[in-house]
Each structure stands twice: as C-alpha cells, then as structure tokens.
Scaffold this active site. Sequence first.
Site, PDB file in Angstrom:
ATOM      1  N   GLN A 178      -6.674 -16.343  -3.018  1.00 57.99           N
ATOM      2  CA  GLN A 178      -8.076 -16.727  -2.850  1.00 57.99           C
ATOM      3  C   GLN A 178      -8.256 -17.781  -1.760  1.00 57.99           C
ATOM      4  O   GLN A 178      -9.373 -18.016  -1.299  1.00 57.99           O
ATOM      5  CB  GLN A 178      -8.647 -17.270  -4.172  1.00 57.99           C
ATOM      6  N   THR A 236       8.832   2.191   5.023  1.00 63.53           N
ATOM      7  CA  THR A 236       8.218   2.203   6.351  1.00 63.53           C
ATOM      8  C   THR A 236       6.973   1.320   6.336  1.00 63.53           C
ATOM      9  O   THR A 236       6.142   1.425   5.432  1.00 63.53           O
ATOM     10  CB  THR A 236       7.860   3.652   6.748  1.00 63.53           C
ATOM     11  N   CYS A 323     -10.308  -7.394 -12.963  1.00 65.13           N
ATOM     12  CA  CYS A 323      -9.218  -6.820 -13.754  1.00 65.13           C
ATOM     13  C   CYS A 323      -9.537  -6.890 -15.239  1.00 65.13           C
ATOM     14  O   CYS A 323      -9.035  -6.100 -16.020  1.00 65.13           O
ATOM     15  CB  CYS A 323      -7.924  -7.575 -13.483  1.00 65.13           C
TER      16      CYS A 323
HETATM   17  C1  PLP Z   1      -6.847 -10.463  -5.785  1.00 68.44           C
HETATM   18  C2  PLP Z   1      -5.824 -11.430  -6.280  1.00 68.44           C
HETATM   19  C3  PLP Z   1      -4.487 -11.033  -6.485  1.00 68.44           C
HETATM   20  C4  PLP Z   1      -4.036  -9.606  -6.300  1.00 68.44           C
HETATM   21  O1  PLP Z   1      -4.037  -9.220  -4.964  1.00 68.44           O
HETATM   22  P1  PLP Z   1      -4.001  -7.639  -4.614  1.00 68.44           P
HETATM   23  O2  PLP Z   1      -3.852  -7.612  -3.140  1.00 68.44           O
HETATM   24  O3  PLP Z   1      -5.310  -7.091  -5.073  1.00 68.44           O
HETATM   25  O4  PLP Z   1      -2.828  -7.072  -5.327  1.00 68.44           O
HETATM   26  C5  PLP Z   1      -3.583 -11.981  -6.890  1.00 68.44           C
HETATM   27  N1  PLP Z   1      -3.957 -13.256  -7.094  1.00 68.44           N
HETATM   28  C6  PLP Z   1      -5.218 -13.677  -6.911  1.00 68.44           C
HETATM   29  C7  PLP Z   1      -5.559 -15.103  -7.133  1.00 68.44           C
HETATM   30  C8  PLP Z   1      -6.202 -12.776  -6.508  1.00 68.44           C
HETATM   31  O5  PLP Z   1      -7.440 -13.198  -6.334  1.00 68.44           O
END
Ligand code: PLP
Length: 395
Positions: A178, A236, A323
Amino acid sequence: MIYADNAATTRLSATALAAMLPYLTEQYGNPSSLYTLGQTAATALAQARETVARCLHCRPEEIVFTSGGSEADNQAILSAARWGKRQGKTHIISTAFEHHAVLHTLQKLEKEGFTVTLLDVHADGRITPQQVEAAITQDTCLVTVMYANNEIGTIQPIGEIGAICRARKVPFHTDAVQAAGHLAIDVGAEQIDMLSLSAHKFHGPKGVGALYVRKGVPLLPLIEGGAQERRKRAGTENVAGIVGLAAALQTACDHLEANAAKVTALRDKLIDGLAAIPHAALNGDRDHRLPGNVNVCFEGIEGESLLLLLDDRGICASSGSACTSGSLDPSHVLLAIGRPHEVAHGSLRLSLCEENTEAEVDTMLREIPKVVEYLRNMSPVWRELQKGARDYVIQ
Ligand SMILES: *Cc1c(COP(=O)(O)O)cnc(C)c1O
C-alpha cells in the site's frame, strides 16, 4: 461512476500501457534467448530493474520480480523461516492486522512448528517500535510488519523498527504494497532487509510485483525451474508486466509529493464530512495515514448493504478488504484495533487517488449520509439504540 476503491486496485495508467504495448506485440522475445529479439526484452527487463531500484534507493541486483504482492510476501516469509530453521531459530514476530498474504503464510508456518508472536495493534491502528524490541528473542528469525495498512491506512514506524532489527541482527521484512508509489521509501535509510510491492496498487498492471532483498540477506526460491531472476524466481519473465510496473512506479515517484498533497486534501474533506454524521467514527490515526485512505464505522448499519446502495448511485467503495467481503466475518483489522463486532460490520473504506476530484468528494458527501440514514431507518438495531434499549458504542 466514482471510483473510490484504489486500495483494492487502480486503473492502469496510459503511460504504463504505452510502455507495455511493444512487449505485448512485436517485442515478444524471451529475455533468456541470445538473438536480438530476446536481447531487446532482456534490455527492457534490465532497465525496469534499474528504475525500481532508483525509486527504492537500492541496487538493481537487489530486486526480484514476482507475480504480485502475495507472492513477494510468501517468498520473503517462507525464505526467512527456512533459513532461520537451519540456524535453529523458529520464532517470528508480526502484527495482528497484516494482509492475509502474510497472516496465512504465518499460520502455515505455525503448523510446521514455528512460534509466531502477533503484536497487538493500538486503538490508533499503529504498533510501537518498543513492542518489537520487547518481543525479540535469541530464537527470532524474522520480523515482518506492514508499511501501511490496506484497510485503515495507518503508517507504521518502519525506520525505527528497522533500526531495532538491524541492531539485534534479525531480518526485517515489510509488506509495502500500500505504501510503494504513495510514500517516499528508502530501504537503506529505513534499514529494511526485504520489501514487497505490487504494480496494480499504483496504476501498473495486475499480476506483477517485486521483492527487494538487501545484498547479503539470503533468499530461497519459492518456485523452482530455470535460472531467471538470479535463480531466485524461476519462470519466463512477465516482460510487459515488469515494464509496466517500472513505468508506473517511475511516474508515481516523480509526482509523489504533488499527488500526496492533492489526495490528502480530498481525504481530509471526506473525513471531516463523514465524521460529522452522528455516531460515526474514523478508524485509524488521522495523521500517520496514507494520503488516500478514509475508513469510517457507522453505528447501526451493515457495511454490505451500504456498498450495494452506493453502487446503485455509481460509487465504488469497500467494506473491509476485497478479500474478506463476500464472507460475513468482520474485518480482522477493525477487530485488532478494538472495534466490537457489531460496529466493525458497519465500516466503509473509501480509497482515493490523484485522479479523483473535489466534485466527486462533494457527491460522496451528499450521497453517503443519505444512504446511512436510509439504512438506519430500516435497522432494528438502530431503533433499539435510539430508544435507549442498548448503548451506543460510538458516541
Ligand atoms: C493488495 C495487497 C497485497 C496483495 O498484492 P497482490 O499483488 O494483489 O497479490 C498484499 N498486501 C497488501 C497490504 C495489499 O494491499
């Protein structure tokens, strides 16, 4: 439509798309191939690595590209755990309000015999460096603390935690998904050993991220196969994605201060307006906060119903994290800062970016109070609160 869910994902920028297009079309070579077409891709990969390294203030060799933030978190944690175990160390320190990519990885390690200390988060949505210091033992093989929280936006004292871990010789990982592209990060000055980031949280493409690993810190692969990424991550390379990640991060870093100033002003207007609703409260510290994050609890309503009604009015928002919506469990983050279940259910997260406008904020400030009032008028819980049959949690 008003898009106010930038903590879930962001729009791909025109700059990132333009940078990616050649690698999705004519420049389709495999970076491991020796002919010119392959080497063009290899050069693009090397340039992207340099760009990311410049933005984080590290060396290009310290960047490993991954499939996103979740993979970077998994690899950092599992690698440090396996490495620790070889030295007979099986204790890990983290916090109660990490992203599930961290928490679920830690739960897996607990089943394998690791001991995990989850530090309590204070009501303001922060932990203190002293908590980390007090939790470290001879047995600690990893400290992992997120840079900024994805639900309530609170920013942790990363530099101070880094200094403690370095002094105690404990590897320090931070989930900066974030924070990257939104806050100034200097992995050297902040004494960070490993850092995760993800392109789609700063106007890059989905499905690509990076893990910074300080030179000298061991990193074991999560995915076995070819010798890509200096044998740290087989497969890859996602050349177009990586080029898009670098272009988006470069743009974000070039405009960091101006974007932060603009977005913070919008955020504060939104917070002031929503906090004026009776029995509403801001979640998380107001000052140590991501520029774009607003998270408010409204007593007497369900966040899910609020989201659906806002969607009808063209406003994209979130309740808890993407999520967890879809399940009826209240957010573990709001529970961690001490919000009771019934209040945690009535949360709303609005996450802004520099593309949002003041007119959009005004529209949200007009629509959200109406929707909250509408839902409260239908809520049996609200009726009981109003009659005094039950006490307000939020005054
Ligand atoms: C979105 C997020 C993730 C996961 O990242 P992805 O690229 O969607 O796998 C992990 N940690 C935080 C704090 C996030 O906001």
